[in-house]
Design an enzyme around this catalytic site. Structure first.
Site, PDB file in Angstrom:
ATOM      1  N   HIS A  22      -3.082   7.469   2.901  1.00  0.00           N
ATOM      2  CA  HIS A  22      -3.520   6.164   2.396  1.00  0.00           C
ATOM      3  C   HIS A  22      -4.918   5.904   2.965  1.00  0.00           C
ATOM      4  CE1 HIS A  22      -3.819   2.085   1.317  1.00  0.00           C
ATOM      5  NE2 HIS A  22      -3.509   1.571   2.492  1.00  0.00           N
ATOM      6  N   ASN A  36     -10.049   0.336   0.574  1.00  0.00           N
ATOM      7  CA  ASN A  36      -8.593   0.422   0.489  1.00  0.00           C
ATOM      8  C   ASN A  36      -8.156  -0.152  -0.868  1.00  0.00           C
ATOM      9  OD1 ASN A  36      -5.846  -0.012   0.685  1.00  0.00           O
ATOM     10  ND2 ASN A  36      -5.923  -0.850   2.764  1.00  0.00           N
ATOM     11  N   CYS A  44       0.818  -1.227   0.000  1.00  0.00           N
ATOM     12  CA  CYS A  44       0.000   0.000   0.000  1.00  0.00           C
ATOM     13  C   CYS A  44       0.846   1.269   0.000  1.00  0.00           C
ATOM     14  CB  CYS A  44      -0.946   0.004   1.193  1.00  0.00           C
ATOM     15  SG  CYS A  44      -2.087  -1.377   1.184  1.00  0.00           S
TER      16      CYS A  44
HETATM   17  O1  UT7 Z   1      -3.298  -1.036   3.822  1.00  0.00           O
HETATM   18  C1  UT7 Z   1      -3.067  -1.798   4.964  1.00  0.00           C
HETATM   19  C2  UT7 Z   1      -4.189  -2.769   5.132  1.00  0.00           C
HETATM   20  N1  UT7 Z   1      -4.654  -3.048   6.450  1.00  0.00           N
HETATM   21  C3  UT7 Z   1      -5.332  -2.201   7.241  1.00  0.00           C
HETATM   22  O2  UT7 Z   1      -5.483  -1.026   7.018  1.00  0.00           O
HETATM   23  C4  UT7 Z   1      -5.935  -2.789   8.487  1.00  0.00           C
HETATM   24  C5  UT7 Z   1      -5.799  -1.948   9.731  1.00  0.00           C
HETATM   25  N2  UT7 Z   1      -6.724  -2.467  10.744  1.00  0.00           N
HETATM   26  C6  UT7 Z   1      -8.024  -2.105  10.754  1.00  0.00           C
HETATM   27  O3  UT7 Z   1      -8.455  -1.305   9.952  1.00  0.00           O
HETATM   28  C7  UT7 Z   1      -8.919  -2.693  11.828  1.00  0.00           C
HETATM   29  O4  UT7 Z   1      -8.129  -3.409  12.753  1.00  0.00           O
HETATM   30  C8  UT7 Z   1     -10.005  -3.639  11.223  1.00  0.00           C
HETATM   31  C9  UT7 Z   1     -11.052  -2.823  10.474  1.00  0.00           C
HETATM   32  C10 UT7 Z   1      -9.375  -4.675  10.311  1.00  0.00           C
HETATM   33  C11 UT7 Z   1     -10.724  -4.379  12.353  1.00  0.00           C
HETATM   34  O5  UT7 Z   1     -11.286  -3.448  13.262  1.00  0.00           O
HETATM   35  P1  UT7 Z   1     -11.085  -3.659  14.834  1.00  0.00           P
HETATM   36  O6  UT7 Z   1     -11.840  -2.589  15.505  1.00  0.00           O
HETATM   37  O7  UT7 Z   1      -9.599  -3.730  15.077  1.00  0.00           O
HETATM   38  O8  UT7 Z   1     -11.806  -5.031  15.067  1.00  0.00           O
HETATM   39  P2  UT7 Z   1     -11.208  -6.383  15.667  1.00  0.00           P
HETATM   40  O9  UT7 Z   1     -10.245  -7.003  14.714  1.00  0.00           O
HETATM   41  O10 UT7 Z   1     -10.716  -6.077  17.058  1.00  0.00           O
HETATM   42  O11 UT7 Z   1     -12.491  -7.284  15.728  1.00  0.00           O
HETATM   43  C12 UT7 Z   1     -13.586  -6.964  16.591  1.00  0.00           C
HETATM   44  C13 UT7 Z   1     -14.683  -7.975  16.393  1.00  0.00           C
HETATM   45  C14 UT7 Z   1     -14.191  -9.414  16.425  1.00  0.00           C
HETATM   46  O12 UT7 Z   1     -15.172 -10.193  17.087  1.00  0.00           O
HETATM   47  P3  UT7 Z   1     -14.981 -10.612  18.619  1.00  0.00           P
HETATM   48  O13 UT7 Z   1     -13.695 -11.382  18.678  1.00  0.00           O
HETATM   49  O14 UT7 Z   1     -14.916  -9.320  19.394  1.00  0.00           O
HETATM   50  O15 UT7 Z   1     -16.206 -11.410  18.903  1.00  0.00           O
HETATM   51  C15 UT7 Z   1     -14.161  -9.829  14.982  1.00  0.00           C
HETATM   52  O16 UT7 Z   1     -14.342 -11.205  14.784  1.00  0.00           O
HETATM   53  O17 UT7 Z   1     -15.275  -7.808  15.094  1.00  0.00           O
HETATM   54  C16 UT7 Z   1     -15.318  -9.047  14.407  1.00  0.00           C
HETATM   55  N3  UT7 Z   1     -15.205  -8.800  12.973  1.00  0.00           N
HETATM   56  C17 UT7 Z   1     -16.268  -8.545  12.199  1.00  0.00           C
HETATM   57  N4  UT7 Z   1     -17.585  -8.495  12.460  1.00  0.00           N
HETATM   58  C18 UT7 Z   1     -18.418  -8.197  11.440  1.00  0.00           C
HETATM   59  C19 UT7 Z   1     -14.074  -8.742  12.236  1.00  0.00           C
HETATM   60  N5  UT7 Z   1     -14.388  -8.441  10.943  1.00  0.00           N
HETATM   61  C20 UT7 Z   1     -15.745  -8.324  10.912  1.00  0.00           C
HETATM   62  C21 UT7 Z   1     -16.651  -8.029   9.876  1.00  0.00           C
HETATM   63  N6  UT7 Z   1     -17.967  -7.978  10.184  1.00  0.00           N
HETATM   64  N7  UT7 Z   1     -16.258  -7.772   8.599  1.00  0.00           N
END
Ligand code: UT7
Length: 329
Positions: free
Chosen positions: A256, A286, A116
Site C-alpha cells: 500500500h 495515497n 485502504c
Molecule cells: O492509508 C492509511 C493512511 N494513513 C497513513 O498512512 C498515515 C501514517 N502516518 C504517517 O505517514 C506520518 O505519521 C505522517 C506523514 C502523517 C506525519 O509524519 P510524522 O513524521 O509522524 O510527523 P508528526 O505527525 O510527528 O509531525 C511532526 C511535525 C509537527 O509539528 P511539531 O508538533 O513538531 O511542531 C506537525 O505539526 O510536523 C508538523 N506537520 C507538518 N508540517 C508541515 C504535520 N503535517 C505537516 C505538513 N507540513 N503537511
C-alpha cells in the site's frame, strides 16, 4: 478432476488529468515540498474534476482491465468495488459501474469497505466466490475520490492523499498461463476508530451540525504509522510462512502506497533490497483502495512482473484493517 485455479487475466488503471504538486499545496496550507517529500516520499497527486465520480474512475480502470484480459463485459459474473468514497451512500458504486459497463443483470455487484485495505479484501472475496464454482469471471476494482473527504485546511491529512482507480479481472487460468493467486489473508483490529475515521455523515452524525464531528477524514498519524509498520510486517511474514515461501523468493513487493518510510521499514524487516519494491507514491500519494491495483497495473506494464515471478501485496487501513496476498505471475 481438481477445481480450476484462478488467475489475474488483466489489469487496468486510471488517474484524473489534474495534477496537484506539493508546491501547489503549499499555497493552500502551511506546508512545503521539503516537509512532504522528506516525511512521506510524495511529490504530487491527481485530483478528480468536480463532475468526475468514483464510478467514472472505476469504470475507466475496469474497461482497460477487460481489454487487457480479452474478457467482454457480458462474461463478468461478479463486480466488486472497494471504496470508502462511494458516489452515493446508496446504491452501491458497483451497481453504478455495472450500468456504465453494461454488465449482465445476473451479476453479483457490491461495494467492499475496508478503507485502504479494501482492494486486498475485495480480491480475497472475489477469489473465494470463484472457488465456489458458481462464477467464472470477476472484476475487482479499487477506486477513490478521496479528495472529497479531505479537510483542505488540515495539513496533517490533505497532503497525503490523491484520487485514482485500479482494476483486475479474475478468471479461470488458461492452460499454461500463470498469474495465479497463491493465497490471501485478511485481518482487522476494530475498536481503533478514533485513530483514522470520517466521524460525520454516517448514522451517528447524519448531517453534522455545529459542535458535531465533520464529514472529513481525521487521523492520528503517528499511531497509524506505528500500526502500519507493525502489521504490514506481520501480514507479510504470516502469508509467506503459510505458503512456505522465503522472502528472498519474492521478486516484487507491491505495498500500500502511503509513506515511503513505512515501505522502507518493511524492506528492512524482510531483508529485501529496495528495488524489490514497486513504489509509485511519489506521483500519486495515497490513493487508498486504488493504491495496490494502480501499482499492480503500472508494475505489470513496466515489465516488473515477468511470468513465473512471485509478488506479495500488503496493505493497511482504517478499521483498523490489514491484509496480504501472494500471486505467481
Ligand atoms: O492509508 C492509511 C493512511 N494513513 C497513513 O498512512 C498515515 C501514517 N502516518 C504517517 O505517514 C506520518 O505519521 C505522517 C506523514 C502523517 C506525519 O509524519 P510524522 O513524521 O509522524 O510527523 P508528526 O505527525 O510527528 O509531525 C511532526 C511535525 C509537527 O509539528 P511539531 O508538533 O513538531 O511542531 C506537525 O505539526 O510536523 C508538523 N506537520 C507538518 N508540517 C508541515 C504535520 N503535517 C505537516 C505538513 N507540513 N503537511
Amino acid at each position: 478432476m481438481s477445481p480450476p485455479s484462478y488467475a489475474i487475466l488483466g489489469t487496468g488503471s486510471y488517474a484524473p488529468a489534474r495534477i496537484m504538486t506539493n508546491e501547489d499545496l503549499s499555497k493552500v496550507v502551511d506546508t512545503s515540498d521539503e516537509w512532504i517529500f522528506s516525511r512521506t516520499g510524495i511529490k504530487e497527486r491527481h485530483i478528480a474534476a468536480d463532475d468526475e465520480l468514483t464510478s467514472d474512475m472505476a469504470t475507466a480502470a475496469a474497461e482497460k482491465a477487460l481489454a487487457d484480459a480479452k474478457v467482454t463485459p457480458d462474461q463478468i459474473d461478479i463486480c466488486i468495488v472497494a471504496t470508502l468514497t462511494p458516489d452515493l451512500p446508496m446504491p452501491s458504486t458497483a451497481c453504478i459501474v455495472q450500468a456504465k459497463l453494461g454488465l449482465r443483470h445476473d451479476v453479483a455487484c457490491f461495494d467492499q469497505h475496508a478503507a485502504c485495505s479494501g482492494f486486498i479484501y475485495a480480491l480475497d472475496t472475489a477469489w473465494a466466490l470463484l472457488q465456489s464454482g458458481r462464477y467464472r469471471h470477476a472484476l475487482v476494482i479499487g477506486a477513490e475520490k478521496i479528495s472529497t473527504v479531505l479537510d483542505w485546511s488540515d495539513r496533517t491529512t490533505c497532503v497525503l492523499f490523491g484520487d485514482a482507480a485500479g482494476a483486475v479481472v479474475l478468471g479461470p487460468s488458461p492452460e499454461g498461463s500463470t498469474a495465479e493467486i497463491i493465497g490471501a489473508k485478511l485481518y482487522s483490529e476494530g475498536g481503533n476508530t478514533e485513530l483514522l475515521c470520517i466521524p460525520g455523515g454516517g448514522a451517528a452524525y447524519p448531517v453534522p451540525g455545529p459542535g458535531d464531528p465533520p464529514k472529513f477524514m481525521q487521523m492520528k498519524g503517528r499511531e497509524i504509522f506505528k500500526f502500519a509498520v507493525r502489521e504490514m510486517e506481520d501480514a507479510a511474514q504470516d502469508i509467506l510462512e503459510q505458503h512456505q515461501i522465503h522472502p528472498d523468493e519474492v521478486n516484487c513487493v507491491i505495498p500500500h502506497q502511503a509513506n515511503l518510510r513505512i515501505i522502507d521499514s518493511l524492506a528492512k524487516f524482510l531483508k529485501l533490497p529496495e528495488d524489490r519494491f514497486f513504489v509509485n507514491l511519489e506521483r500519486y500519494g495515497n490513493t487508498s483502495a486504488a493504491s495496490i491495483p494502480l501499482a499492480i497495473d503500472e508494475a505489470r506494464r513496466s515489465g516488473r512482473l515477468p511470468n513465473g515471478s512471485i509478488s506479495l501485496f500488503v496493505a493497511f487501513g482504517a478499521g483498523l484493517t490489514y491484509g496480504s496476498a501472494l500471486v505467481r505471475w
